[in-house]
Design a protein around this motif. Structure first.
Motif, PDB file in Angstrom:
ATOM      1  N   LEU A  30       8.905  18.616   9.906  1.00 44.83           N
ATOM      2  CA  LEU A  30       8.279  18.987   8.635  1.00 44.83           C
ATOM      3  C   LEU A  30       8.707  20.380   8.184  1.00 44.83           C
ATOM      4  CD1 LEU A  30       4.665  17.572   9.136  1.00 44.83           C
ATOM      5  CD2 LEU A  30       6.401  16.733   7.544  1.00 44.83           C
ATOM      6  N   ALA A  31       8.973  21.256   9.150  1.00 42.81           N
ATOM      7  CA  ALA A  31       9.421  22.606   8.799  1.00 42.81           C
ATOM      8  C   ALA A  31      10.753  22.577   8.058  1.00 42.81           C
ATOM      9  CB  ALA A  31       9.537  23.461  10.061  1.00 42.81           C
ATOM     10  N   ARG A  32      11.539  21.543   8.299  1.00 37.78           N
ATOM     11  CA  ARG A  32      12.825  21.414   7.617  1.00 37.78           C
ATOM     12  C   ARG A  32      12.672  20.818   6.219  1.00 37.78           C
ATOM     13  NH1 ARG A  32      17.417  20.318  12.206  1.00 37.78           N
ATOM     14  NH2 ARG A  32      16.438  21.579  13.838  1.00 37.78           N
ATOM     15  N   LEU A  33      11.433  20.487   5.867  1.00 36.02           N
ATOM     16  CA  LEU A  33      11.150  19.933   4.544  1.00 36.02           C
ATOM     17  C   LEU A  33      10.332  20.904   3.701  1.00 36.02           C
ATOM     18  CD1 LEU A  33      10.188  16.296   5.636  1.00 36.02           C
ATOM     19  CD2 LEU A  33      12.400  17.076   4.738  1.00 36.02           C
ATOM     20  N   ASP A  34      10.377  22.181   4.061  1.00 35.27           N
ATOM     21  CA  ASP A  34       9.571  23.189   3.371  1.00 35.27           C
ATOM     22  C   ASP A  34       9.847  23.243   1.875  1.00 35.27           C
ATOM     23  OD1 ASP A  34       8.020  24.023   5.427  1.00 35.27           O
ATOM     24  OD2 ASP A  34       9.219  25.773   5.949  1.00 35.27           O
ATOM     25  N   ASN A  35      11.078  22.939   1.484  1.00 35.55           N
ATOM     26  CA  ASN A  35      11.443  23.021   0.070  1.00 35.55           C
ATOM     27  C   ASN A  35      11.123  21.743  -0.700  1.00 35.55           C
ATOM     28  OD1 ASN A  35      12.484  25.627   0.396  1.00 35.55           O
ATOM     29  ND2 ASN A  35      14.483  24.842   1.019  1.00 35.55           N
ATOM     30  N   CYS A  36      10.535  20.780  -0.021  1.00 34.43           N
ATOM     31  CA  CYS A  36      10.236  19.491  -0.649  1.00 34.43           C
ATOM     32  C   CYS A  36       8.765  19.459  -1.069  1.00 34.43           C
ATOM     33  CB  CYS A  36      10.526  18.348   0.311  1.00 34.43           C
ATOM     34  SG  CYS A  36      12.225  18.359   0.945  1.00 34.43           S
ATOM     35  N   ALA A  37       8.542  19.215  -2.342  1.00 32.17           N
ATOM     36  CA  ALA A  37       7.178  19.301  -2.875  1.00 32.17           C
ATOM     37  C   ALA A  37       6.307  18.128  -2.451  1.00 32.17           C
ATOM     38  CB  ALA A  37       7.225  19.392  -4.398  1.00 32.17           C
ATOM     39  N   ARG A  38       6.909  16.947  -2.303  1.00 32.03           N
ATOM     40  CA  ARG A  38       6.119  15.747  -2.023  1.00 32.03           C
ATOM     41  C   ARG A  38       6.639  15.063  -0.765  1.00 32.03           C
ATOM     42  NH1 ARG A  38       2.815  14.313  -6.280  1.00 32.03           N
ATOM     43  NH2 ARG A  38       3.110  15.588  -8.142  1.00 32.03           N
ATOM     44  N   VAL A  39       5.850  15.146   0.291  1.00 36.20           N
ATOM     45  CA  VAL A  39       6.215  14.548   1.576  1.00 36.20           C
ATOM     46  C   VAL A  39       5.070  13.656   2.040  1.00 36.20           C
ATOM     47  CG1 VAL A  39       6.877  14.969   3.968  1.00 36.20           C
ATOM     48  CG2 VAL A  39       7.595  16.579   2.178  1.00 36.20           C
ATOM     49  N   ASP A  40       5.386  12.401   2.335  1.00 36.38           N
ATOM     50  CA  ASP A  40       4.404  11.462   2.875  1.00 36.38           C
ATOM     51  C   ASP A  40       4.849  11.020   4.261  1.00 36.38           C
ATOM     52  OD1 ASP A  40       2.504  10.997   0.603  1.00 36.38           O
ATOM     53  OD2 ASP A  40       4.356  10.417  -0.400  1.00 36.38           O
ATOM     54  N   LEU A  41       3.886  10.683   5.108  1.00 39.29           N
ATOM     55  CA  LEU A  41       4.180  10.226   6.462  1.00 39.29           C
ATOM     56  C   LEU A  41       3.798   8.757   6.615  1.00 39.29           C
ATOM     57  CD1 LEU A  41       2.858  13.192   8.663  1.00 39.29           C
ATOM     58  CD2 LEU A  41       5.110  12.914   7.621  1.00 39.29           C
ATOM     59  N   ILE A  42       4.615   8.027   7.366  1.00 33.93           N
ATOM     60  CA  ILE A  42       4.296   6.658   7.765  1.00 33.93           C
ATOM     61  C   ILE A  42       4.189   6.634   9.282  1.00 33.93           C
ATOM     62  CG2 ILE A  42       5.118   4.278   7.944  1.00 33.93           C
ATOM     63  CD1 ILE A  42       6.539   4.605   5.315  1.00 33.93           C
ATOM     64  N   CYS A  43       3.054   6.189   9.797  1.00 30.01           N
ATOM     65  CA  CYS A  43       2.899   5.994  11.239  1.00 30.01           C
ATOM     66  C   CYS A  43       3.408   4.594  11.568  1.00 30.01           C
ATOM     67  CB  CYS A  43       1.433   6.163  11.640  1.00 30.01           C
ATOM     68  SG  CYS A  43       1.147   5.983  13.414  1.00 30.01           S
ATOM     69  N   ASN A  44       4.508   4.524  12.283  1.00 30.01           N
ATOM     70  CA  ASN A  44       5.174   3.250  12.544  1.00 30.01           C
ATOM     71  C   ASN A  44       4.964   2.806  13.995  1.00 30.01           C
ATOM     72  OD1 ASN A  44       6.817   1.062  11.749  1.00 30.01           O
ATOM     73  ND2 ASN A  44       8.632   2.036  12.618  1.00 30.01           N
ATOM     74  N   MET A  89      12.665  -3.570  -0.494  1.00 28.75           N
ATOM     75  CA  MET A  89      12.344  -4.971  -0.765  1.00 28.75           C
ATOM     76  C   MET A  89      11.014  -5.097  -1.499  1.00 28.75           C
ATOM     77  SD  MET A  89      14.669  -7.132   0.265  1.00 28.75           S
ATOM     78  CE  MET A  89      13.697  -8.627   0.380  1.00 28.75           C
ATOM     79  N   SER A  90      10.036  -4.315  -1.079  1.00 32.39           N
ATOM     80  CA  SER A  90       8.719  -4.390  -1.699  1.00 32.39           C
ATOM     81  C   SER A  90       8.764  -3.924  -3.153  1.00 32.39           C
ATOM     82  CB  SER A  90       7.721  -3.547  -0.899  1.00 32.39           C
ATOM     83  OG  SER A  90       6.412  -3.696  -1.409  1.00 32.39           O
ATOM     84  N   ILE A 118       0.836  -1.205   0.000  1.00 26.05           N
ATOM     85  CA  ILE A 118       0.000   0.000   0.000  1.00 26.05           C
ATOM     86  C   ILE A 118       0.871   1.255   0.000  1.00 26.05           C
ATOM     87  CG2 ILE A 118      -1.677   1.324   1.357  1.00 26.05           C
ATOM     88  CD1 ILE A 118      -2.774  -1.403   2.347  1.00 26.05           C
ATOM     89  N   ILE A 119       1.924   1.248   0.813  1.00 24.37           N
ATOM     90  CA  ILE A 119       2.795   2.418   0.926  1.00 24.37           C
ATOM     91  C   ILE A 119       3.492   2.736  -0.395  1.00 24.37           C
ATOM     92  CG2 ILE A 119       4.958   3.232   1.979  1.00 24.37           C
ATOM     93  CD1 ILE A 119       4.033   1.709   4.547  1.00 24.37           C
ATOM     94  N   LYS A 120       3.933   1.703  -1.106  1.00 19.74           N
ATOM     95  CA  LYS A 120       4.745   1.950  -2.303  1.00 19.74           C
ATOM     96  C   LYS A 120       3.940   2.447  -3.498  1.00 19.74           C
ATOM     97  CE  LYS A 120       4.575  -2.779  -4.204  1.00 19.74           C
ATOM     98  NZ  LYS A 120       5.366  -3.977  -4.541  1.00 19.74           N
ATOM     99  N   ARG A 121       2.633   2.161  -3.531  1.00 27.30           N
ATOM    100  CA  ARG A 121       1.876   2.420  -4.756  1.00 27.30           C
ATOM    101  C   ARG A 121       1.875   3.895  -5.166  1.00 27.30           C
ATOM    102  NH1 ARG A 121       2.487  -0.678  -7.977  1.00 27.30           N
ATOM    103  NH2 ARG A 121       2.100  -2.326  -6.489  1.00 27.30           N
ATOM    104  N   PRO A 122       1.543   4.848  -4.273  1.00 25.21           N
ATOM    105  CA  PRO A 122       1.597   6.260  -4.702  1.00 25.21           C
ATOM    106  C   PRO A 122       3.017   6.728  -5.009  1.00 25.21           C
ATOM    107  CG  PRO A 122       1.111   6.101  -2.352  1.00 25.21           C
ATOM    108  CD  PRO A 122       0.993   4.718  -2.903  1.00 25.21           C
ATOM    109  N   LEU A 123       4.004   6.167  -4.327  1.00 23.82           N
ATOM    110  CA  LEU A 123       5.395   6.531  -4.610  1.00 23.82           C
ATOM    111  C   LEU A 123       5.785   6.105  -6.021  1.00 23.82           C
ATOM    112  CD1 LEU A 123       6.962   5.427  -1.199  1.00 23.82           C
ATOM    113  CD2 LEU A 123       6.438   7.767  -1.921  1.00 23.82           C
ATOM    114  N   LEU A 124       5.339   4.934  -6.425  1.00 25.50           N
ATOM    115  CA  LEU A 124       5.641   4.457  -7.773  1.00 25.50           C
ATOM    116  C   LEU A 124       4.901   5.272  -8.831  1.00 25.50           C
ATOM    117  CD1 LEU A 124       5.700   0.581  -7.242  1.00 25.50           C
ATOM    118  CD2 LEU A 124       7.640   2.115  -7.621  1.00 25.50           C
TER     119      LEU A 124
END
Length: 226
Positions: A197-211, A62-63, A19-25
């Protein structure tokens, strides 16, 4: 915690990372048509150590390596505390830092093949006190362009340092097409997540994983199969 294995079947961990990899791909494929610059370069990071970023980076690699149309290069970019090779039971060796230092090494000389034909590894290499500057250097930009474009089917996963402990993480993330930030459930505070997240302000695409989220008795999960 379980690990995704190439022949491990439909475990709960394997399904999570499907599930996690699908939008990344999807974003990585968009990069080929010019939609997402360096969309096939994905950095996995966290706010703090111990949240499971290396675990997630390895499992994600691996996935994706199970895909029929992709190969994967997993890079240990946590140069101060490299752990990808240790987790996989491999000895440390020359790698990313050694290439950036201009030691007349080519990428092919330091990439490690695995018993999975579609998965290769690039160690962190020797630590260097100027790691931040090296990751922000022209040599790094040149290397990223090379690994992003040489093989159109390649997905590159970077295991990054934690965002709130080093400057290397922000520098690395700013050069990626996609960022995955791992958040440890019930441990990492909202303030720490916001600061990271504030340190990722210049990054257009950021996803979070709750681990490390707890599953309660009788709880049901609904998802989909690829």
């Amino acid at each position: 915690m379980g690990m995704v294995t190439h022949d491990g079947g439909r475990t709960s961990v394997a399904e999570d990372f499907r599930i996690i990899k699908r939008p990344l791909l999807r974003n990585a494929r968009a990069a080929v048509s010019g939609g997402v610059r360096h969309g096939n370069l994905i950095v996995v990071t966290s706010a703090l150590p111990g949240e499971g970023k290396t675990y997630c980076a390895i499992n994600l690699a691996m996935s994706i390596a199970m895909e029929k149309d992709h190969t994967v290069l997993l890079i240990d970019a946590d140069v101060a505390r490299p752990s990808v090779l240790r987790v996989l039971g491999l000895a440390p060796g020359l790698g990313l830092m050694d290439i950036l230092l201009g030691n007349d090494l080519s990428l092919s000389e330091v990439i490690l093949k695995t018993n999975i034909p579609t998965l290769s590894l690039l160690p962190a290499g020797r630590n260097n006190k100027h790691a931040t500057e090296l990751l922000a250097s022209h040599a790094m930009s040149k290397l990223l362009s090379e690994i992003a474009s040489r093989y159109p089917d390649r997905i590159v996963i970077f295991d990054s340092p934690p965002l709130l402990l080093t400057t290397e993480a922000g520098v690395l993330a700013s050069q990626m097409g996609q960022v995955v930030m791992v958040v440890e459930s019930e441990t990492t505070t909202q303030r720490q997540v916001k600061d990271a997240l504030a340190r990722l302000d210049n990054c257009a695409r950021v996803d979070l994983i709750c681990n490390k989220a707890r599953a309660f008795p009788g709880e049901h999960y609904h998802g989909y199969y690829d």
